[in-house]
Design an enzyme around this catalytic site. Structure first.
Site, PDB file in Angstrom:
ATOM      1  N   LYS A 285       0.769  -1.543  -0.799  1.00  0.00           N
ATOM      2  CA  LYS A 285      -0.408  -0.138   0.270  1.00  0.00           C
ATOM      3  C   LYS A 285       0.543   1.637  -0.074  1.00  0.00           C
ATOM      4  O   LYS A 285       1.840   1.248   0.631  1.00  0.00           O
ATOM      5  CB  LYS A 285      -0.884  -0.082   1.373  1.00  0.00           C
ATOM      6  CG  LYS A 285      -2.529   1.401   1.036  1.00  0.00           C
ATOM      7  CD  LYS A 285      -2.665   1.263   2.701  1.00  0.00           C
ATOM      8  CE  LYS A 285      -3.125   2.969   3.245  1.00  0.00           C
ATOM      9  NZ  LYS A 285      -4.028   2.893   4.634  1.00  0.00           N
ATOM     10  N   ASP A 290      -2.628  10.218   4.201  1.00  0.00           N
ATOM     11  CA  ASP A 290      -3.939   9.877   4.179  1.00  0.00           C
ATOM     12  C   ASP A 290      -4.207  10.975   5.223  1.00  0.00           C
ATOM     13  O   ASP A 290      -4.209  10.671   6.292  1.00  0.00           O
ATOM     14  CB  ASP A 290      -4.078   8.351   4.292  1.00  0.00           C
ATOM     15  CG  ASP A 290      -5.293   7.599   4.813  1.00  0.00           C
ATOM     16  OD1 ASP A 290      -6.185   8.714   4.481  1.00  0.00           O
ATOM     17  OD2 ASP A 290      -5.640   6.995   5.835  1.00  0.00           O
ATOM     18  N   LYS A 297      -9.848  12.758   8.479  1.00  0.00           N
ATOM     19  CA  LYS A 297      -9.683  13.177   9.925  1.00  0.00           C
ATOM     20  C   LYS A 297      -9.415  13.685  10.676  1.00  0.00           C
ATOM     21  O   LYS A 297      -9.390  14.638  10.176  1.00  0.00           O
ATOM     22  CB  LYS A 297      -8.201  11.475   9.598  1.00  0.00           C
ATOM     23  CG  LYS A 297      -8.080  10.982   9.043  1.00  0.00           C
ATOM     24  CD  LYS A 297      -6.964   9.948   8.967  1.00  0.00           C
ATOM     25  CE  LYS A 297      -6.496   8.489   8.269  1.00  0.00           C
ATOM     26  NZ  LYS A 297      -6.880   7.797   8.980  1.00  0.00           N
ATOM     27  N   ASP A 308       1.360   5.808   5.362  1.00  0.00           N
ATOM     28  CA  ASP A 308       0.736   5.415   5.362  1.00  0.00           C
ATOM     29  C   ASP A 308       1.272   4.848   4.039  1.00  0.00           C
ATOM     30  O   ASP A 308      -0.140   3.918   3.109  1.00  0.00           O
ATOM     31  CB  ASP A 308      -0.656   6.465   4.623  1.00  0.00           C
ATOM     32  CG  ASP A 308      -1.727   4.819   4.947  1.00  0.00           C
ATOM     33  OD1 ASP A 308      -1.267   4.062   5.703  1.00  0.00           O
ATOM     34  OD2 ASP A 308      -2.381   5.437   4.717  1.00  0.00           O
ATOM     35  N   ASP A 368     -12.253   6.922   4.184  1.00  0.00           N
ATOM     36  CA  ASP A 368     -11.250   7.353   5.228  1.00  0.00           C
ATOM     37  C   ASP A 368     -10.275   5.536   4.737  1.00  0.00           C
ATOM     38  O   ASP A 368      -9.418   4.864   5.172  1.00  0.00           O
ATOM     39  CB  ASP A 368     -11.177   7.101   6.152  1.00  0.00           C
ATOM     40  CG  ASP A 368      -9.620   7.441   7.339  1.00  0.00           C
ATOM     41  OD1 ASP A 368      -8.681   7.308   6.688  1.00  0.00           O
ATOM     42  OD2 ASP A 368     -10.073   7.762   7.921  1.00  0.00           O
ATOM     43  N   GLU A 370      -9.519   3.541   2.140  1.00  0.00           N
ATOM     44  CA  GLU A 370      -8.971   3.676   0.786  1.00  0.00           C
ATOM     45  C   GLU A 370      -8.031   2.624   0.453  1.00  0.00           C
ATOM     46  O   GLU A 370      -7.868   2.260  -0.895  1.00  0.00           O
ATOM     47  CB  GLU A 370      -8.242   5.131   0.722  1.00  0.00           C
ATOM     48  CG  GLU A 370      -7.066   5.485   1.053  1.00  0.00           C
ATOM     49  CD  GLU A 370      -7.198   4.986   2.038  1.00  0.00           C
ATOM     50  OE1 GLU A 370      -7.250   5.371   3.566  1.00  0.00           O
ATOM     51  OE2 GLU A 370      -6.289   5.268   2.484  1.00  0.00           O
ATOM     52  N   ARG A 372      -7.983  -0.488   1.199  1.00  0.00           N
ATOM     53  CA  ARG A 372      -8.098  -1.468   0.019  1.00  0.00           C
ATOM     54  C   ARG A 372      -8.601  -1.406  -0.777  1.00  0.00           C
ATOM     55  O   ARG A 372      -8.799  -2.497  -1.717  1.00  0.00           O
ATOM     56  CB  ARG A 372      -9.624  -1.985   1.299  1.00  0.00           C
ATOM     57  CG  ARG A 372     -10.582  -1.506   1.572  1.00  0.00           C
ATOM     58  CD  ARG A 372     -11.983  -1.205   2.295  1.00  0.00           C
ATOM     59  NE  ARG A 372     -10.876  -0.989   3.958  1.00  0.00           N
ATOM     60  CZ  ARG A 372     -11.810  -1.047   4.927  1.00  0.00           C
ATOM     61  NH1 ARG A 372     -12.983  -1.975   4.818  1.00  0.00           N
ATOM     62  NH2 ARG A 372     -11.410  -0.904   6.002  1.00  0.00           N
TER      63      ARG A 372
END
Ligand code: BES
Ligand code: MN
Ligand code: ZN
Length: 516
Positions: A285, A290, A297, A308, A368, A370, A372
């Site tokens: 990933k 993020d 967030k 991230d 959020d 994201e 996956r």
């Protein structure tokens, strides 16, 4: 820094001789060479033990400096190994940390470590050597943003001119006559040192701020690696190419950002017959920042979301390890979907529906969730394009994983228990541990959507597992495992910084695949 194994009798001189002793064994137990033993008596080391100043307790360190000018060896560092039968990988690691920290703080260039003359029951000699070299290299990491901002070609990373951390040049390890050959010992030392470099690569990329480490930066970094090593080939896809392929779900994440999303493929080709066999694939990933997107967030601690992309960084570090060592006999492909998750007028809105590369549709209930989304298209693409033997993805995927396992173990989820067990066993043995979570259908049902084939979240309960179930839907019939590294990829607080995990797990697992 150079690492080398020597036979005890080849020891002539060094700036510091590092001697180990068990707390329940005499000094002579690990100092089997008579000449060396006599020298230790002569230089007062036995006296220190007799007086009780050094007992050999676990990770105890005692520095003994020789003042008479005639001595070839000016320093003796005594290190305690604790009780003979209690020496295992974990305790050994504490011993190594003390040794590395102490030696790195001295102004010495050439050192010799005499730890390895007798086997302990619960630990293997190659691991001991590998871990020693690994920790010496790992210790040298210093984040240097100047190198990062000026030049993408920052490998090996320039070290800060800091005398206390920079004088070590040669590290020799004595091995017994009747154990490993010098070649085997040197191999273990090299693997450890290169693993350190892979880990430091991952830490460097993780620590870079998100205004430097953009998806384009990651793509450039990969391309630079491709030029550095003959065994690596790099391919980059831009947004236009990704749209043509139908990776709408991946692209939906980067829509709010001015930074272009990139899809990075790094292929390692071994010099063996297996070069044409089905590859093993690692997918990392790469969300370079993020914010959560429209499902924004909270602002406290949001800076940490530059981490991230630590899954991507671990893939990059592992590919560096493979290319530096060239001992892995399988074809390995590292894949990094890289993007930035931002709110804007073009950003994905909660409730938006997108069609994935696999054809399944996804309702994005929370922007959020994201990670996956970018992994889903990457996994389907990788499976279809390469028909891999095995596939592992690595991601800072869920905050829930930190609640479940804290900062010690990664979570592993898999459609194949054997693969999950392999990963747990390797992780345990190289001190980069992970623990399996289940992916029962009962959890998968939580992803139900009235408006698409699935929603991208499953609610508060079992947050890490429903994320795993989501990913599983995008893998058809490949042995696959998902590592959620949200809790282990970086440290918080005063020690804030990337850890380079799970490069040790991935690299050692890949080497194990040589046997199958
Ligand atoms: N990158 C985060 C997960 C994360 C959060 C890792 C904190 C490490 C520390 C991920 O993209 C995310 O935001 N996940 C959400 C999922 C939720 C909306 C279902 C989460 O964990 O809150
Ligand atoms: Mn998120
Ligand atoms: Zn994320």
């Amino acid at each position: 820094m150079q690492f080398k194994s020597i036979k005890t009798t080849d020891l002539t001189s060094c700036d510091c001789l590092c001697i180990a002793m068990y707390s329940d064994q005499p000094l002579s137990y690990l100092v089997t060479d008579k000449t060396m033993y006599d020298m230790l008596v002569d230089k007062g080391v036995r006296k220190i033990i007799e007086q009780g100043d050094f007992t050999g307790d676990l990770a105890q360190a005692h520095l003994h400096t020789i003042t008479d000018d005639g001595s070839q060896i000016k320093r003796f560092l005594l290190i305690g190994l604790g009780k003979f039968k209690k020496l295992d990988a974990k305790n050994y690691d504490k011993i190594v940390d003390t040794t590395v920290n102490t030696l790195s703080s001295l102004s010495v260039e050439n050192i010799c470590i005499n730890f390895f003359s007798q086997l302990a029951p619960n630990i293997e000699m190659p691991f001991m050597l590998q871990q020693m070299a690994f920790k010496f290299v790992r210790h040298r990491y210093q984040f240097n943003e100047q190198v990062a901002t000026q030049n993408i070609d920052c490998y090996p990373p320039k070290e800060k001119k800091d005398k206390s951390n920079n004088t070590l040049q040669t590290i020799k390890c004595t091995i017994p006559d009747n154990g490993l050959t010098n070649q085997q010992a040197d191999q273990a030392l090299t693997l450890g040192a290169k693993l350190g470099e892979g880990v430091n690569t991952a830490r460097f990329l993780g620590d870079l701020p998100a205004n430097i480490c953009t998806p384009t930066y990651l793509a450039d970094y990969a391309q630079t690696m491709g030029k550095q090593y003959d065994s690596l080939q790099v391919r980059i896809k831009d947004e236009e190419a990704l749209a043509k392929l139908g990776m709408e779900v991946f692209l939906s994440v980067g829509r709010g950002s001015i930074e272009e999303s990139k899809f990075i493929e790094i292929e390692y080709t071994p010099k063996t017959k297996k070069a044409k066999d089905a590859p093993i694939i690692l997918v990392g990933k790469g969300v370079t920042f993020d914010t959560g997107g429209i499902s924004l967030k909270p602002s406290a601690g949001m800076d940490e979301m530059k981490y991230d992309m630590c899954g991507a960084a671990s893939v990059m570090g592992t590919m560096r390890f493979l290319a530096e060592t060239n001992v892995c006999q399988n074809r390995i492909i590292g894949i990094i979907p890289a993007t930035e998750n931002m709110p804007s007028d073009c950003a994905t809105k909660p409730g938006d529906v997108f069609k994935s590369y696999s054809g399944q549709t996804v309702e994005v209930l929370n922007t959020d969730a994201e990670g996956r989304l970018i992994l889903a298209d990457s996994l389907s693409y990788a499976e279809e394009t390469y028909q891999p033997r095995k596939m592992i993805n690595i991601a800072t995927l869920t905050g829930a994983c930190i609640i479940a396992l804290g900062n010690h173990r990664s979570a592993v989820m898999s459609n194949d228990d054997e693969l999950a067990n392999e990963l747990m066993n390797v992780g345990q043995s190289v001190l980069d541990p992970c623990w399996q979570l289940p992916l029962d259908d009962e959890y998968d049902e939580l992803l139900h959507s009235n408006f698409a084939d699935m929603a991208n979240i499953g609610g508060r309960a079992a947050g890490s597992i429903t994320a795993g179930c989501f990913l599983k839907r995008f893998v058809k019939n490949t042995k696959w495992a998902h590592l959620d590294i949200a809790g282990v990829a970086w440290l918080e607080g005063k020690k804030k910084g990337a850890t380079g995990r799970p490069v040790p797990l991935l690299a050692n697992w890949l080497l194990k695949q040589n046997k199958s």
